[in-house]
Structures are given as C-alpha cells and as structure tokens.
Design a protein around this motif. Structure first.
Motif, PDB file in Angstrom:
ATOM      1  N   GLN A  52       0.842  -1.193   0.000  1.00 26.63           N
ATOM      2  CA  GLN A  52       0.000   0.000   0.000  1.00 26.63           C
ATOM      3  C   GLN A  52       0.881   1.249   0.000  1.00 26.63           C
ATOM      4  N   THR A  53       0.244   2.422  -0.120  1.00 24.88           N
ATOM      5  CA  THR A  53       0.970   3.685  -0.041  1.00 24.88           C
ATOM      6  C   THR A  53       1.052   4.118   1.412  1.00 24.88           C
ATOM      7  N   LEU A  54       2.253   4.446   1.837  1.00 21.23           N
ATOM      8  CA  LEU A  54       2.479   4.949   3.182  1.00 21.23           C
ATOM      9  C   LEU A  54       2.724   6.445   3.077  1.00 21.23           C
ATOM     10  N   GLU A  55       1.958   7.234   3.823  1.00 20.98           N
ATOM     11  CA  GLU A  55       2.148   8.681   3.844  1.00 20.98           C
ATOM     12  C   GLU A  55       2.368   9.115   5.282  1.00 20.98           C
ATOM     13  N   ILE A  56       3.510   9.760   5.520  1.00 22.21           N
ATOM     14  CA  ILE A  56       3.874  10.192   6.867  1.00 22.21           C
ATOM     15  C   ILE A  56       3.983  11.717   6.873  1.00 22.21           C
ATOM     16  N   PRO A  57       3.132  12.414   7.645  1.00 20.42           N
ATOM     17  CA  PRO A  57       3.264  13.874   7.723  1.00 20.42           C
ATOM     18  C   PRO A  57       4.570  14.258   8.411  1.00 20.42           C
ATOM     19  N   CYS A  58       5.129  15.395   8.021  1.00 19.62           N
ATOM     20  CA  CYS A  58       6.386  15.839   8.617  1.00 19.62           C
ATOM     21  C   CYS A  58       6.181  16.177  10.088  1.00 19.62           C
ATOM     22  N   LEU A  59       5.389  17.174  10.372  1.00 19.53           N
ATOM     23  CA  LEU A  59       5.053  17.524  11.753  1.00 19.53           C
ATOM     24  C   LEU A  59       3.535  17.534  11.849  1.00 19.53           C
ATOM     25  N   GLU A  60       2.990  16.723  12.716  1.00 21.07           N
ATOM     26  CA  GLU A  60       1.542  16.508  12.790  1.00 21.07           C
ATOM     27  C   GLU A  60       0.751  17.789  13.030  1.00 21.07           C
ATOM     28  N   ASP A  61       1.275  18.686  13.874  1.00 18.26           N
ATOM     29  CA  ASP A  61       0.491  19.853  14.277  1.00 18.26           C
ATOM     30  C   ASP A  61       0.918  21.143  13.584  1.00 18.26           C
ATOM     31  N   THR A  62       1.610  21.051  12.452  1.00 21.25           N
ATOM     32  CA  THR A  62       2.077  22.231  11.735  1.00 21.25           C
ATOM     33  C   THR A  62       1.517  22.216  10.323  1.00 21.25           C
ATOM     34  N   SER A  64       1.240  23.041   6.281  1.00 20.68           N
ATOM     35  CA  SER A  64       2.238  22.988   5.210  1.00 20.68           C
ATOM     36  C   SER A  64       2.750  24.380   4.848  1.00 20.68           C
ATOM     37  N   GLU A  65       1.918  25.424   5.033  1.00 14.37           N
ATOM     38  CA  GLU A  65       2.373  26.781   4.734  1.00 14.37           C
ATOM     39  C   GLU A  65       3.518  27.168   5.663  1.00 14.37           C
ATOM     40  N   ASN A  66       3.409  26.797   6.926  1.00 15.37           N
ATOM     41  CA  ASN A  66       4.475  27.111   7.875  1.00 15.37           C
ATOM     42  C   ASN A  66       5.752  26.366   7.521  1.00 15.37           C
ATOM     43  N   LEU A  67       5.646  25.121   7.095  1.00 13.86           N
ATOM     44  CA  LEU A  67       6.820  24.319   6.780  1.00 13.86           C
ATOM     45  C   LEU A  67       7.510  24.784   5.512  1.00 13.86           C
ATOM     46  N   SER A  68       6.772  25.354   4.580  1.00 13.39           N
ATOM     47  CA  SER A  68       7.362  25.718   3.290  1.00 13.39           C
ATOM     48  C   SER A  68       8.379  26.845   3.415  1.00 13.39           C
ATOM     49  N   ASN A  69       8.403  27.544   4.544  1.00 13.05           N
ATOM     50  CA  ASN A  69       9.333  28.649   4.735  1.00 13.05           C
ATOM     51  C   ASN A  69      10.667  28.220   5.342  1.00 13.05           C
ATOM     52  N   TYR A  70      10.816  26.951   5.670  1.00 12.13           N
ATOM     53  CA  TYR A  70      12.008  26.492   6.372  1.00 12.13           C
ATOM     54  C   TYR A  70      12.618  25.269   5.696  1.00 12.13           C
ATOM     55  N   PRO A  71      13.938  25.127   5.805  1.00  7.45           N
ATOM     56  CA  PRO A  71      14.568  23.907   5.276  1.00  7.45           C
ATOM     57  C   PRO A  71      14.134  22.696   6.095  1.00  7.45           C
ATOM     58  N   LEU A 109       8.278  13.237  -2.067  1.00  9.74           N
ATOM     59  CA  LEU A 109       7.867  14.255  -1.113  1.00  9.74           C
ATOM     60  C   LEU A 109       6.567  14.856  -1.607  1.00  9.74           C
ATOM     61  N   GLY A 110       5.521  14.764  -0.779  1.00  8.31           N
ATOM     62  CA  GLY A 110       4.219  15.306  -1.152  1.00  8.31           C
ATOM     63  C   GLY A 110       4.207  16.824  -1.072  1.00  8.31           C
ATOM     64  N   LEU A 111       3.143  17.417  -1.590  1.00  2.42           N
ATOM     65  CA  LEU A 111       3.017  18.877  -1.576  1.00  2.42           C
ATOM     66  C   LEU A 111       3.001  19.433  -0.165  1.00  2.42           C
ATOM     67  N   ASN A 112       2.522  18.669   0.775  1.00  7.04           N
ATOM     68  CA  ASN A 112       2.466  19.113   2.170  1.00  7.04           C
ATOM     69  C   ASN A 112       3.701  18.677   2.950  1.00  7.04           C
ATOM     70  N   ASN A 113       4.778  18.350   2.246  1.00 11.06           N
ATOM     71  CA  ASN A 113       6.045  17.890   2.819  1.00 11.06           C
ATOM     72  C   ASN A 113       5.943  16.548   3.526  1.00 11.06           C
ATOM     73  N   ALA A 114       4.856  15.828   3.257  1.00 11.65           N
ATOM     74  CA  ALA A 114       4.734  14.475   3.788  1.00 11.65           C
ATOM     75  C   ALA A 114       5.612  13.547   2.954  1.00 11.65           C
ATOM     76  N   LEU A 115       6.130  12.505   3.598  1.00 10.52           N
ATOM     77  CA  LEU A 115       6.912  11.511   2.885  1.00 10.52           C
ATOM     78  C   LEU A 115       5.964  10.425   2.400  1.00 10.52           C
ATOM     79  N   LYS A 116       6.020  10.132   1.100  1.00  6.79           N
ATOM     80  CA  LYS A 116       5.173   9.091   0.526  1.00  6.79           C
ATOM     81  C   LYS A 116       6.060   7.946   0.046  1.00  6.79           C
TER      82      LYS A 116
END
Length: 152
Positions: A52-62, A64-71, A109-116
């Motif tokens: 199956q496809t595994l999708e893991i969010p980078c930070l659960e409570d953040t 994607s707009e906040n994450l896009s500004n940082y490495p 890497l998904g659009l929301n910085n999740a790892l797929k």
C-alpha cells in the motif's frame, strides 16, 4: 542595549529586567520572560498494509504553509544508523539522495512535505522515518515515525 546569552540551558529560563537611569525622566525599566525549551521530538507509530501507499506527515500539528518557509529533511533509521532520504530548501525543488535501503522510485515528497512511500515492502517494517525542520540554526523540530507493515 542587549543581553547576549551563550550555552543556553533550560536553567536560564526566567524573568529578566533591564533598568537604566535617564535624565531628566528617572529610571526606565523593561522586563522579558525567557522560556528555554529542550529540543522536543514527537514519536509516532504508523501501521500500513503490504504493497500500500504509506504517507507520513512531517510535523503533525504544523500546517504545510508554515513548513514551506524552512529547510527540512527526511531521514530513515535502521539498525542504529540514519540515512538521509530527501532535503527540501524553501523555494527550491526537493533533492533526493541515492539511498541503498530505499529505492528513489519508491520515495516521494508530497506537496504538504509528507513523505510518501509506494509500494510498502516487508523490509520497511520497523524502520524509523524522521523529519527535521530547521527553524533556526539552534532550533530544530523533529518528529519520528516507526512503521509497522502488515500482510493482507
């Protein structure tokens, strides 16, 4: 006026006050509350079925707009060693590393910085995927997810 603190530890948390005499107005003062947090890492366990496809969010409570500004970077850990999978700098495309444990064709890497990861394999069971977001050279937020792969 500035107070420079080096080798900051949690014990430096507290209220700091700066006061100085001015003429003709008298003493001026300002207070600031400093809260020093220890580096926090959130741990999760994610279950997925084989192939199956595994999708893991980078930070659960953040968001994607906040994450896009940082490495940020994704790593995979197995048998005590960590290997970098993906690095993402703001306004740049993701850079994928040649991983010996995971083929590039399976990791995105998904659009929301999740790892797929697709398809999941039995060898993914027990692997720990971690996302590191660099908000500041001295402030890194991390999350790690242990994967459990189940057969059909």
């Amino acid at each position: 006026w500035a107070l420079h603190l080096k080798n900051v530890t949690v014990s430096l948390s507290g209220q700091y006050e700066c006061s100085f005499a001015t003429y003709p107005f008298g003493t001026k003062a300002a207070k600031i509350q400093l809260i020093v947090k220890a580096e926090e890492e959130q741990h999760y366990v994610k279950e997925v079925r084989l192939n199956q496809t595994l999708e893991i969010p980078c930070l659960e409570d953040t968001t994607s707009e906040n994450l896009s500004n940082y490495p940020l970077k994704w790593l995979v850990g197995e048998n005590g060693r960590k290997e970098e999978l993906v690095t993402k700098e703001p306004s740049w495309p993701a850079v994928y590393r040649n991983s010996s444990t995971l083929g590039r064709q399976r990791v995105h890497l998904g659009l929301n910085n999740a790892l797929k990861i697709f398809p999941t394999k039995i060898t993914d069971d027990g692997r720990v995927f971690s996302c590191h977001v660099l908000y500041h050279p001295e402030r890194v937020q991390k999350s790690s997810t242990t994967v459990r792969v189940f057969g059909k």
